[in-house]
Design a protein around this motif. Structure first.
Motif, short mmCIF file in Angstrom:
data_model
loop_
_atom_site.label_atom_id
_atom_site.label_comp_id
_atom_site.label_asym_id
_atom_site.label_seq_id
_atom_site.Cartn_x
_atom_site.Cartn_y
_atom_site.Cartn_z
N SER A 84 9.42 -0.36 0.94
CA SER A 84 9.64 -1.42 1.94
C SER A 84 8.36 -2.12 2.35
CB SER A 84 10.32 -0.83 3.18
OG SER A 84 9.58 0.26 3.69
N ASN A 85 7.21 -1.54 2.03
CA ASN A 85 5.94 -2.21 2.32
C ASN A 85 5.46 -3.07 1.16
OD1 ASN A 85 5.66 -1.06 4.91
ND2 ASN A 85 4.85 0.83 4.01
N GLY A 86 6.18 -3.05 0.05
CA GLY A 86 5.78 -3.82 -1.13
C GLY A 86 5.93 -5.31 -0.91
N LEU A 87 5.13 -6.06 -1.63
CA LEU A 87 5.12 -7.51 -1.45
C LEU A 87 6.39 -8.17 -1.98
CD1 LEU A 87 1.40 -8.32 -2.40
CD2 LEU A 87 2.40 -8.04 -0.13
N ARG A 88 7.15 -7.45 -2.81
CA ARG A 88 8.38 -8.04 -3.37
C ARG A 88 9.61 -7.70 -2.55
NH1 ARG A 88 9.80 -5.96 -8.20
NH2 ARG A 88 8.62 -4.06 -7.83
N ALA A 89 9.48 -6.83 -1.56
CA ALA A 89 10.63 -6.45 -0.75
C ALA A 89 11.14 -7.66 0.02
CB ALA A 89 10.24 -5.33 0.21
#
Length: 491
Positions: A471-476
């Motif tokens: 959930s912290n990823g840039l694609r979320a």
């Protein structure tokens, strides 16, 4: 753990009625398996695999690209050649008018052989396109891959009467570069009709389909120790089987957590423009005049655009996969897994759509790249006042290496997966099931394709697709800018 292969009289369950599930069911029945049942929560007998009627899965679409060229990956090249022969055979069957699915007629086609044009903004043909030409020629498929920059290839296209497909965007007439390769073996799969056609073929051979959010929705596995002995559906019923095959698209990694790190549900971005019959663009974008196309497919976030000729209803579809979005959600075991947001998910039915995954919004990055492509390559659309009408998020299942996963699940007797299409599986609807059944029966396992699809646990240092960034990823979806597009936005 030894895999127990079912006999022809033992029940086989398939969860998922997309292309992997449909094709596997069809080929199981063709080989004489007499108790094959397919479960899916989506009511496909009502929606007819149309997302205009509410269907929301990767296979539920108006069109998909068919191509043979795969660079040095000849295992997919050969699989595509086999599939394309199947597509032509299905068109022939439809033309007879016999055993037509409900709502289809003998004038329908499930495959339109209008070619696939791979375009690039590079000054010369990129290595991938060169490898596609070389790979096909090594296999004896000469003059099927025609480079727009090669005078000899252009002459071949002229003799075949398809030279207009080398520059459908009329770049050269505008004094602009036109660098690409036309795969003349490819074209367009008419996705919704193809799914309906294969479903009815499977039914005619005795396959049973159970659809619906209660009777068709997978709830849990039935187990005896480490052996899977069937499934339980949302209506509380238990269905026993000697083999269960999970082919649930983007839901497969959620339902089979052993796939962590190997598969993940990712979202592609799709925009539709409606072409009026009165517009000159109607003829220009017709399948007779316009191929399927891809653009800068290895350019990362700034590229990876694909599109199609307009369909019979005037829909001109263009998609973006430069950024593959995710929807990480906490699961019962405490881990996050990307979960598709669809109109038929239990979360949506209950009105519990995750924050950042609004069904009426579209990724700003996807819009920027798609609109930039349209402005540069089809400026006539804006001049005609034709703009994006409808948008959609389409959930795929990516693997870290873009190879499918077709294998038994380790330490789970009686359980297989057929998944990981990675955005390029639909073209194999006519034949992939035959290969899945081979894996189930444990025959011809040393073929390159089947070896590439084996269960694997460790990826390369630089994977093709980064997975499970959380959930912290840039694609979320919760972390990206969204915009509202189209008067009928259907995300």
């Amino acid at each position: 753990m030894a895999n127990s292969i079912p006999t022809k009289d033992q029940p086989v369950i398939i969860v998922g009625s997309g292309i992997f599930g449909l094709s596997t069911a069809l080929h199981l029945a063709r080989r004489g398996y007499r108790q094959v049942t397919v479960f899916d929560k989506q009511p496909y007998d009502e929606s007819l695999y149309s997302y205009f009627r509410g269907a929301d899965a990767a296979s539920a679409d108006i069109n998909k690209i068919v191509r043979s060229a795969y660079g040095s990956q000849t295992e997919y090249q050969d699989l595509s050649t086999e599939a394309i022969a199947g597509w032509h055979q299905w068109n022939t069957e439809l033309a007879t008018g016999k055993n037509l699915p409900p709502g289809m007629c003998q004038q329908d086609a499930v495959f339109i052989p209008n070619g696939n044009l791979s375009l690039s903004t590079a000054p010369t043909l990129p290595d991938w396109e060169l490898a596609c030409i070389e790979g096909m020629e090594r296999s004896g498929h000469y003059n099927t891959q025609l480079a727009t920059t090669d005078p000899g290839h252009r002459e071949v296209a002229r003799r075949k009467g398809i030279d207009h497909l080398l520059d459908p965007f009329r770049r050269e007439a505008r004094g602009k570069a036109n660098v690409g390769v036309l795969d003349t073996t490819g074209g367009t799969a008419v996705a919704d009709k193809a799914c309906r056609f294969s479903l009815e073929k499977a039914r005619s051979l005795g396959v049973k389909f159970v659809f619906g959010l209660d009777a068709g929705r997978f709830e849990s596995f039935v187990r005896e120790g480490q052996k899977i002995t069937g499934i339980k559906t949302a209506d509380g019923k238990v269905h026993h089987a000697d083999m269960t095959i999970m082919a649930c698209g983007g839901w497969t990694p959620v339902l089979v957590p052993q796939l962590d790190g190997l598969c993940e549900a990712t979202a592609g971005s799709v925009a539709l423009l409606k072409i009026p019959r009165s517009s000159p663009m109607w003829d220009k974008l017709s399948p007779d005049q316009f191929p399927t196309f891809t653009w800068n497919m290895r350019a990362g976030a700034g590229g990876c655009v694909y599109g199609f000729a307009r369909d019979n209803d005037g829909w001109f579809k263009i998609g973006y996969r430069g950024t593959k979005y995710t929807n990480p959600m906490s699961q019962a075991d405490g881990k996050e897994r990307s979960t598709p947001v669809t109109r038929w998910s239990p979360a949506h039915r209950d009105g519990n759509v995750p924050v950042g995954s609004a069904l009426t919004s579209f990724p700003v990055q996807a819009h920027r790249v798609i609109q930039g492509f349209l402005d540069e390559y089809l400026p006539e659309l804006a001049q005609e006042g034709i703009t994006i009408d409808t948008t959609r998020i389409c959930w795929y299942t990516d693997t870290y290496d873009n190879h499918f996963v077709v294998d038994y699940v380790p330490e789970c007797e009686g359980l297989m997966v057929a998944t990981g299409g990675s955005g390029h599986a639909f073209k194999y609807l006519p034949n992939i099931g035959n290969w899945v059944v081979d894996v189930m029966e444990q025959v011809n396992l040393e073929r390159p394709a089947i070896k590439a699809w084996r269960w694997r646990t460790s990826g390369p240092e630089k994977p093709v697709n980064a997975l499970m960034e959380g959930s912290n990823g840039l694609r979320a979806l919760g972390n990206i800018a969204m915009s509202h597009l189209g008067r009928n936005a259907k995300l």
